[in-house]
Every structure is written in C-alpha cells, then in structure tokens.
Design an enzyme around this catalytic site. Structure first.
Site, PDB file in Angstrom:
ATOM      1  NE  ARG A 108      10.602 -42.018  -2.239  1.00 26.84           N
ATOM      2  CZ  ARG A 108      10.422 -41.460  -1.060  1.00 26.84           C
ATOM      3  NH1 ARG A 108      11.450 -40.908  -0.420  1.00 26.84           N
ATOM      4  NH2 ARG A 108       9.233 -41.435  -0.494  1.00 26.84           N
ATOM      5  CD  GLU A 155      15.703 -46.803  -0.489  1.00 28.92           C
ATOM      6  OE1 GLU A 155      14.665 -47.084   0.145  1.00 28.92           O
ATOM      7  OE2 GLU A 155      16.129 -45.653  -0.594  1.00 28.92           O
ATOM      8  CG  HIS A 159      14.685 -44.331   2.764  1.00 30.80           C
ATOM      9  ND1 HIS A 159      14.113 -44.649   1.567  1.00 30.80           N
ATOM     10  CD2 HIS A 159      14.131 -43.122   3.120  1.00 30.80           C
ATOM     11  CE1 HIS A 159      13.264 -43.710   1.206  1.00 30.80           C
ATOM     12  NE2 HIS A 159      13.258 -42.766   2.137  1.00 30.80           N
TER      13      HIS A 159
END
Length: 330
Positions: free
Chosen positions: A230, A259, A278
C-alpha cells in the site's frame, strides 16, 4: 423481494452474472449509503465503507465484501460492532502480486525501463544510467511475511539465489523457511543489510509510514526499494528526498500515496523509478479468483454456511443468525 446485493461496479469474468442468478443486483459506483439501504450484501471495489455508511444502510445489511485482500477502506471494527460480516479474498491475488513484485525487482535491477526510454528517444539517459545490478547472491530484505511476502521470498531465494532476510513481528521465528530465507524480529537489521528491500505489510494504523526517512536511510547507499503493498506504508515525500539526493539508486512502485499519483509527482519524472498503476494482482487468473471468490462466498451465506474468508471469523453468524435467504422474500 430476493436477496439484495449492492455492488460498486460490475464484477468481470462472469462473476456478476453468477450473483444475479442468486440475488437482486444493483450497481452504484458512488456506493451511496442511500442506495445501499435495504441491501443484504454490499460489494465494495475500492470504495470507502465507514460507520456512517453502515448506519445509513440500515439493519438489513449483513455482509460487506471486497474482491481483493486489503480491507483498509472498510471500517472492520464498526462492522463487527454491528454484527456485519466482512469478507475478502486473501489467497486470490497472492501469485500474481508476487510475480509482479519480482518483475519490478528484476526490471529495476536490469534497467529495463531505462533502456526502453533511451531507445524511444530520451537522450537525457546515458550509458551509466543503463548499467544494471546483478541479483545473484545479493541481499534482499522482505518486510511482511504473509502470503505474498512468503512467495516473493521463495522465488528470490530459490529461483534467483538471493540471500533473503524477512521481518514480520507476527510470525514465529522458529518456523521452517525455504533454503536461503532467514527470519528476524529486527527491522533495522533487515534494512541495514539489504541491497534490495521489498514491502508486503498491510496498511494498518501501526504500519502507516512504517518506512519513513529514517528507515530509508538505513538501507545502504545505492540500495533499491520495491513497494507492492500500500502506498501509505512508505512516507512518499521522504522517498522522493532519498532518491533525489542519490542515497537510493532506484525504486519500483505498484502503489502510491495518493492513488493515482498527482501529475506533478516527482516520482513520475525520475529515470530511476518504475511506477505501475496498482495492477500487481490484475492478471487473468488473479482477477478471476478475486471476482469469483466474492460470488462463491455470497453463495455460501445464501446457503446458510459461513463464508470461507472472513476478516473477523468471530463475528459469525452476526446478523445472519436465524436468517435464511427466504427471509428476504417477504
């Protein structure tokens, strides 16, 4: 009225169709609590599900599902207090995320992206920028020894013949490990002895900025960082500083904070940084396993059995106590 499932997005690869065979499905991209009212099950795909949402969704809400492993956007404690089951799919993204992590590691070490940019016309890149780092016999520090961290350690130790040292405060240091993998409870020792560091810690209050400037500077000068966990596990401004001043030779990131990264993020301009959006778990098999993992567990609770991957198994049966799917028909 059938069992009602509110989903933030359609689940690909036939998963939504399976759920529609079992339940009434409503799609709500914003995951508005009002739309969730009357739902038995909510499927969140990246959306925030907090205590306010649960309260506004009403007493019929029994389960919150997410396709992946991370539940950092779901208030798991608030759900438990209300008897709401939270499920995820911790096994589904393991292999895909581990492979992506190793791909980032190897691409960074071999300067794959740097060479690609050079041949596409980026003449700010010189031969020195394209000089790679061989991995054989190099020290790798793995932070987090869950499913993904274990697989990365195994691939790198047995396949690449790296010397792997792992830190995870929750593992038994006496457990067996693959050849070439050592466990320790000393994070500082892992970082200070590693040429490469890869992160696999979940995002919890205690792991936010787990790797900040102090930890980054423990990595020997010329080291490398890989993060496929993360974004907030790393103090991103600190990472930018240690890359800009040359302490770290490079970084490879599948996650950022926030993000997506802002367009002016310096990481996007650095020739020694690889950034992917991601996508580590986003393979054919990874996506199928995650999406159908949701459908499988919805089928389980409709059949009156405990779902296989509850974040807090002790909550079961929660609001499912005394419930059957036929109760939603009245």
């Amino acid at each position: 009225m059938a069992v009602k499932v509110v989903m933030q997005h359609e689940l690909p690869m036939g998963a939504t169709e399976r759920i529609r065979e079992m339940a009434e499905v409503a799609i709500d991209p914003d995951l508005d609590p009002g739309a969730g009212a009357g739902a038995d099950i909510v499927v969140a795909v990246g959306g925030k599900v907090d205590a306010e949402f649960m309260t506004r969704a009403g007493g019929r809400l029994k389960m919150i599902a997410t396709p992946g492993i991370g539940v950092d956007k779901i208030d798991v404690d608030a759900a438990a207090e209300r008897g709401i089951i939270v499920i995820h799919n911790p096994d589904a993204p393991t292999q895909s995320t581990a492979e992506h992590t190793v791909a980032l590691l190897m691409s960074m070490a071999a300067r794959i992206m740097t060479g690609d940019r050079f041949l596409r016309g980026d003449r700010t890149i010189g031969r020195e920028d394209m000089r790679g780092t061989e991995l054989l016999g190099r020290n790798l520090g793995v932070v987090g020894y869950g499913r993904i961290g274990r697989r990365v350690a195994e691939i790198c130790a047995l396949g690449l013949k790296m010397n792997v040292t792992v830190h995870d405060p929750y593992v038994d240091l006496q457990q067996g490990t693959p050849e070439g993998v050592t466990l320790t409870d000393d994070l500082d020792a892992v970082l200070s002895d590693a040429r490469f560091v890869t992160l696999h810690a979940p995002l919890l209050p205690g792991t936010r900025h787990l790797v900040s400037e102090r930890e980054l500077r423990l990595i020997p000068r010329g080291g490398y960082l890989v993060n496929a966990s993360r974004g907030s596990v790393v103090d991103e401004p600190a990472l930018i500083r240690v890359l800009e001043d040359g302490h770290l030779a490079g970084a490879a990131l599948d996650v950022t904070d926030p993000e997506p990264p802002l367009p002016d993020n310096p990481l996007l301009r650095m020739k020694n940084v690889i950034v992917t959006p991601h996508i580590a778990s986003g393979t054919d098999r990874g996506i199928h396993a995650m999406m159908h993992g949701v459908a499988d567990q919805i089928a389980q609770v409709i059949d009156g059995t405990p779902p296989r991957s509850m974040v807090k198994p002790e909550v079961w049966p929660g609001r499912f106590a005394g419930w059957s799917a036929s109760d939603s028909d009245g």
